[in-house]
Design an enzyme around this catalytic site. Structure first.
Site, PDB file in Angstrom:
ATOM      1  CD  GLU A  51      11.346 -57.847  12.569  1.00 16.14           C
ATOM      2  OE1 GLU A  51      11.611 -56.684  12.369  1.00 16.14           O
ATOM      3  OE2 GLU A  51      11.184 -58.479  13.558  1.00 16.14           O
ATOM      4  CG  ASP A  76      13.959 -56.134  14.447  1.00 14.52           C
ATOM      5  OD1 ASP A  76      13.531 -56.899  15.565  1.00 14.52           O
ATOM      6  OD2 ASP A  76      14.880 -56.791  13.550  1.00 14.52           O
ATOM      7  CG  ASP A 110      15.501 -51.236  12.555  1.00 18.94           C
ATOM      8  OD1 ASP A 110      14.346 -51.678  12.223  1.00 18.94           O
ATOM      9  OD2 ASP A 110      16.532 -51.893  12.689  1.00 18.94           O
ATOM     10  CD  GLU A 133      14.860 -51.109   6.087  1.00 22.10           C
ATOM     11  OE1 GLU A 133      14.256 -52.060   5.443  1.00 22.10           O
ATOM     12  OE2 GLU A 133      15.198 -50.179   5.739  1.00 22.10           O
ATOM     13  CE1 TYR A 191      16.921 -55.211  15.886  1.00 16.49           C
ATOM     14  CE2 TYR A 191      17.066 -52.675  15.792  1.00 16.49           C
ATOM     15  CZ  TYR A 191      16.875 -53.812  15.270  1.00 16.49           C
ATOM     16  OH  TYR A 191      16.635 -53.987  13.707  1.00 16.49           O
ATOM     17  NE  ARG A 197      20.122 -54.705  11.175  1.00 17.66           N
ATOM     18  CZ  ARG A 197      19.764 -55.935  11.448  1.00 17.66           C
ATOM     19  NH1 ARG A 197      18.625 -55.890  12.299  1.00 17.66           N
ATOM     20  NH2 ARG A 197      19.843 -56.895  10.569  1.00 17.66           N
ATOM     21  CG  HIS A 242      17.185 -46.440  19.458  1.00 14.57           C
ATOM     22  ND1 HIS A 242      17.420 -46.266  18.022  1.00 14.57           N
ATOM     23  CD2 HIS A 242      15.899 -46.302  19.450  1.00 14.57           C
ATOM     24  CE1 HIS A 242      16.450 -46.204  17.434  1.00 14.57           C
ATOM     25  NE2 HIS A 242      15.529 -46.210  18.451  1.00 14.57           N
TER      26      HIS A 242
END
Length: 556
Positions: A14, A87, A89, A91, A305, A307, A353
């Site tokens: 990203e 990433d 997740d 998104e 990470y 999130r 995670h």
């Protein structure tokens, strides 16, 4: 695929910062490029959802992203394989899918691979490339479902605010519920009627050490002294009495360290300890995750990470932390066995995670500080301390409760109680203590020690002190307590809290004074109108259940 592309690979992430860090780890057969966030979204000036045809979304290229997509298409033509490394997740999965779709995924799916890593270090990136897989369409569909639902609510509901209040105002599926919580808390505060009550403290002394005992019971029961006259009647009844110890209870209490941070707990603690807003915390954590130039170490991601709603930690990271503790603090400070914190902390947490932790526990904050800005240094230190402390021994306290059973002149029984605590072994608190704010419970560390007392000892009474109090309304939400409430109620997800809080501030719906949220007249009007017109959509329980249903989409 153009001539001469054999063996070459394009890695797409990203952000340019992430691209720079990863680019340092890979050889000449790899090119790393950035999408600079989302490249496709629902159109800005229309609903973009075909409600007559199964709620089919109409995605368009985001303004300004056409040039980036053209560059990525050009690069993709010169390679054998496209590796999507956005990433790990929802998104990130959606970004990966939309990029892949624009680069020919439908025609040549075998050219595309999906890799995920939760820390940007050379070993993690190379391991991820060895374990490359395919796009997770359940995650893509989960993100799409959220986006469609948010668009339907925002696009269809917002116009109801324009005529009665003013054009341009917005509503949101989750932001409006968060605003509702703040407004309803304000209503409770305004409606609150304070009630007077009195407490009585005995100011005592033993062996030149002052301490306090509080009136705990009258005639063996809880009591209420509602007026000054009632309090003085107790003082009169107790005049001339001697404070002799009737019972002493000693107890050893152990307090275990906190687990490493999740997104939610990091935002809460950074708000209380560093006075960072949620947006500032996440922006700073992003920079630490994507990579910092560390002198001879080169460009390296400093934290995992940011999130996440899992507290799980990798055994290798735990070993590093335990090595540091034993080396720097000694074996007594080391937890008896490794703590991997495998349990889920929140509904929807994914056990693959990890918690937020340093990528290298041996990199002490004092060593990293020279290469970081002030915000990055403070947040890295907080994350490092919390993680390393999680592998330390419990703190051990000797708590003492001393009772003074007093008989009044009129025959009534008055129980005064003193409570104290002594740190027997500091354990993890030598490295890390949590921060408290109004409304939080008192810590064992906050209790004063008591003098040495045994049953039958007499303490000198310096004063019987009546104190007037008034019941207090519930406190207004701070950033930390609002995040905690959202998580407890299941409103939104930790990765969205910063955006929720920023949105209601940017819209002028709330203001912050003395680090507490106050609804503006506009915010209060918006919340009350929307709850009245759409009671089900902006119901707390409905919103929480909807989050659970959306999680189920992701889980397949």
């Amino acid at each position: 695929m153009a001539k001469g592309t054999k063996g070459r690979k394009l890695v797409i992430v990203e952000s340019p910062a992430k691209a720079r860090t990863i680019g340092r780890y890979l050889g000449k057969d790899f090119e790393v490029a950035a999408s600079v966030g989302h490249v496709r979204d629902l159109p800005a000036k229309e609903l973009g959802v075909d409600v007559e045809n199964g709620f089919e979304p109409k995605y368009v290229t985001i303004r300004g992203k056409g040039k980036i997509l053209q560059e990525l298409k050009k690069k993709a033509k010169t390679v054998e394989r496209v590796i999507l490394a956005t990433d790990p997740d929802r998104e990130g999965e959606a970004i990966a899918y939309h990029v892949a779709e624009q680069l020919g995924y439908e025609e040549e799916p075998d050219r595309f691979q999906r890799v995920t890593f939760r820390e940007i270090t050379k070993s993690a990136v190379l391991r991820a490339l060895d374990e490359a897989g395919s796009l997770d369409m359940e995650k893509v569909e989960a993100q799409q479902a959220r986006r469609i639902l948010d668009r339907l609510v925002g696009y269809q509901v917002s116009p109801f605010l324009w005529k009665p209040i003013r054009p341009g105002l917005s509503a949101g599926r989750v932001q409006t519920v968060a605003l509702r919580l703040i407004c309803e808390r304000e209503d409770k505060i305004k409606a609150f009627e304070a009630e007077e009550y009195w407490s009585i403290l005995a100011l005592l002394e033993k062996d030149d050490q002052a301490f306090q005992a509080k009136l705990h019971q009258i005639d063996g029961k809880a009591f209420s002294l509602g007026t000054e006259a009632e309090a003085h009647a107790v003082l009169k009844d107790l005049s001339g009495t001697t404070f002799q110890v009737s019972e002493v209870k000693r107890r050893e209490r152990r307090k275990n360290p906190f687990p490493p941070f999740t997104t939610s707990t990091l935002q809460q603690e950074a708000a209380k300890r560093l006075r960072f807003g949620a947006r500032r915390t996440m922006r700073t954590a992003q920079r630490l995750y994507e990579g910092v130039e560390l002198g001879s170490r080169g460009l390296v991601g400093l934290i995992t990470y940011m999130r996440t709603d899992s507290t799980r930690v990798a055994p290798s990271a735990v070993s590093q932390a335990r090595d540091w503790i034993e080396d720097q603090m000694g074996k007594p400070y080391l937890a008896p066995s490794p703590r991997l914190f495998g349990g889920k902390q929140q509904k929807g947490a994914q056990e693959a995670h990890e918690a937020i932790r340093p990528t290298d526990a041996l990199l002490h904050p004092s060593e990293a500080e020279d290469f970081l800005g002030p915000d990055e240094a403070r947040l890295y230190e907080l994350i490092w301390l919390r993680f390393v402390a999680s592998q330390m021994a419990p703190a051990v306290y000797d708590t003492t409760t001393v009772d003074f059973d007093q008989k009044g002149n009129g025959g009534r029984q008055y129980l005064f109680r003193a409570t104290g605590s002594v740190v027997k072994f500091p354990g993890f608190t030598r490295l890390y203590l949590d921060t408290t704010e109004r409304g939080d419970h008192k810590r064992l560390d906050d209790l004063e020690p008591l003098p040495e007392l045994v049953e039958g000892d007499v303490s000198a009474l310096r004063e019987l002190q009546p104190n007037q109090h008034f019941t207090q309304p519930p406190p207004r939400f701070s950033e930390a307590s609002l995040v905690r409430e959202l998580e407890k109620l299941g409103i939104g997800r930790p990765s969205t809290y910063a955006q929720i809080i920023s949105t209601i501030q940017d819209r002028g719906y709330v203001e912050v004074e003395k680090r507490r949220f106050f609804p503006t007249p506009l915010g209060d009007t918006v919340a009350k109108l929307l709850v009245r017109v759409f009671p089900n959509i902006f119901d707390v329980d409905f919103t929480s259940r909807m989050e659970g249903e959306l999680d189920r989409v992701e889980e397949g």
